[in-house]
Design an enzyme around this catalytic site. Sequence first.
Site, PDB file in Angstrom:
ATOM      1  N   GLY A  10      -1.702   2.575  -8.890  1.00  0.00           N
ATOM      2  CA  GLY A  10      -0.470   2.268  -9.622  1.00  0.00           C
ATOM      3  C   GLY A  10       0.423   3.451  -9.939  1.00  0.00           C
ATOM      4  O   GLY A  10       1.182   3.394 -10.912  1.00  0.00           O
ATOM      5  N   ASN A  47       2.989   4.355  -8.140  1.00  0.00           N
ATOM      6  CA  ASN A  47       4.358   3.864  -7.920  1.00  0.00           C
ATOM      7  C   ASN A  47       4.813   2.999  -9.092  1.00  0.00           C
ATOM      8  O   ASN A  47       5.948   3.123  -9.563  1.00  0.00           O
ATOM      9  CB  ASN A  47       4.440   3.082  -6.603  1.00  0.00           C
ATOM     10  CG  ASN A  47       4.516   4.004  -5.406  1.00  0.00           C
ATOM     11  OD1 ASN A  47       5.571   4.567  -5.109  1.00  0.00           O
ATOM     12  ND2 ASN A  47       3.390   4.194  -4.727  1.00  0.00           N
ATOM     13  N   MET A  79      -2.000  -4.818  -1.350  1.00  0.00           N
ATOM     14  CA  MET A  79      -2.545  -4.594  -0.016  1.00  0.00           C
ATOM     15  C   MET A  79      -2.787  -5.859   0.811  1.00  0.00           C
ATOM     16  O   MET A  79      -3.456  -5.802   1.824  1.00  0.00           O
ATOM     17  CB  MET A  79      -3.862  -3.805  -0.127  1.00  0.00           C
ATOM     18  CG  MET A  79      -3.679  -2.445  -0.774  1.00  0.00           C
ATOM     19  SD  MET A  79      -2.400  -1.492   0.080  1.00  0.00           S
ATOM     20  CE  MET A  79      -2.688   0.142  -0.571  1.00  0.00           C
ATOM     21  N   ASN A 100       8.744  -3.696  -0.503  1.00  0.00           N
ATOM     22  CA  ASN A 100       7.471  -2.970  -0.418  1.00  0.00           C
ATOM     23  C   ASN A 100       7.756  -1.504  -0.106  1.00  0.00           C
ATOM     24  O   ASN A 100       8.758  -1.175   0.517  1.00  0.00           O
ATOM     25  CB  ASN A 100       6.626  -3.577   0.713  1.00  0.00           C
ATOM     26  CG  ASN A 100       5.291  -2.882   0.905  1.00  0.00           C
ATOM     27  OD1 ASN A 100       4.568  -2.623  -0.062  1.00  0.00           O
ATOM     28  ND2 ASN A 100       4.951  -2.552   2.136  1.00  0.00           N
ATOM     29  N   HIS A 105       6.019   1.798   1.861  1.00  0.00           N
ATOM     30  CA  HIS A 105       4.990   2.059   2.878  1.00  0.00           C
ATOM     31  C   HIS A 105       5.017   3.542   3.254  1.00  0.00           C
ATOM     32  O   HIS A 105       6.092   4.099   3.490  1.00  0.00           O
ATOM     33  CB  HIS A 105       5.272   1.187   4.106  1.00  0.00           C
ATOM     34  CG  HIS A 105       4.232   1.326   5.171  1.00  0.00           C
ATOM     35  ND1 HIS A 105       2.972   0.776   5.057  1.00  0.00           N
ATOM     36  CD2 HIS A 105       4.250   1.976   6.360  1.00  0.00           C
ATOM     37  CE1 HIS A 105       2.261   1.070   6.141  1.00  0.00           C
ATOM     38  NE2 HIS A 105       3.015   1.800   6.944  1.00  0.00           N
TER      39      HIS A 105
HETATM   40  C1  GRF Z   1       1.154   3.866  -1.640  1.00  0.00           C
HETATM   41  O1  GRF Z   1       0.830   4.856  -0.704  1.00  0.00           O
HETATM   42  C2  GRF Z   1       2.031   2.824  -1.017  1.00  0.00           C
HETATM   43  O2  GRF Z   1       2.915   3.348  -0.081  1.00  0.00           O
HETATM   44  C3  GRF Z   1       1.053   1.912  -0.357  1.00  0.00           C
HETATM   45  O3  GRF Z   1      -0.023   1.857  -1.265  1.00  0.00           O
HETATM   46  C4  GRF Z   1      -0.085   3.061  -2.013  1.00  0.00           C
HETATM   47  C5  GRF Z   1      -0.102   2.694  -3.471  1.00  0.00           C
HETATM   48  O4  GRF Z   1      -0.289   3.795  -4.299  1.00  0.00           O
HETATM   49  N1  GRF Z   1       1.655   0.642  -0.036  1.00  0.00           N
HETATM   50  P1  GRF Z   1      -0.207   3.626  -5.872  1.00  0.00           P
HETATM   51  O5  GRF Z   1      -1.206   2.547  -6.276  1.00  0.00           O
HETATM   52  O6  GRF Z   1       1.202   3.249  -6.239  1.00  0.00           O
HETATM   53  O7  GRF Z   1      -0.596   4.943  -6.433  1.00  0.00           O
END
Ligand code: GRF
Length: 197
Positions: free
Chosen positions: A11, A13, A83, A100, A102
Amino acid sequence: MRVGVLASGTGTNLQTLLDAGDVDVAAVASDVPDAPALARAGRAGVVTAAFPLTGADRSGRDARMAAWLRDQGAELAVLAGYMKLLSPGFLTAFPAGVINVHPALLPAFPGLRAVEQALAHGVKVFGVTVHYVDEGVDSGPIILQRAVELPGAREPEDVMAALRPLEHALLGEAVRLIGRGAIRRDPAHPRRVLVSH
Ligand code: GRF
């Protein structure tokens, strides 16, 4: 623009959206009941719910998850490290769409372990994509991309360390742009997303 976030993991992001100050995170849902992302949301005072897939009814679960996020006021759904594929019923539930982030320059290296795929291919330019979500794997129209040259990269951890700040910046930027109506689809081209900065 109220945002509903889906996250399966750490988490980071999500955390940047929570910390942004100008992003209204209405609710956070996860398919993983003990995902650290849910704890981050809880600490920020944001409502959370877990929707683990117990049987085979993924579309029913996705519909319940969408309905719950909509009930909390979410107009835009943001996948921040969610995911799994989502059913069509989820994707059409949000008036502002589903986006999303990526860790690759799509359409190169979709799916899981994107950075490992890129390293195995021997690329010298890595990057991040924020895109609309469709029913495929990381195949929806591209909103924003940013690249970084790492010609000597060997280890996934080093590449991720370079990409993470780009992810955080780009995801927040996309949410802000959508919130102020600066993103629209090109009526002349189904895959082209027009951005007015
Ligand atoms: C990130 O690398 C994102 O691009 C991918 O999953 C990861 C999530 O990381 N889809 P976080 O849980 O936000 O740290």
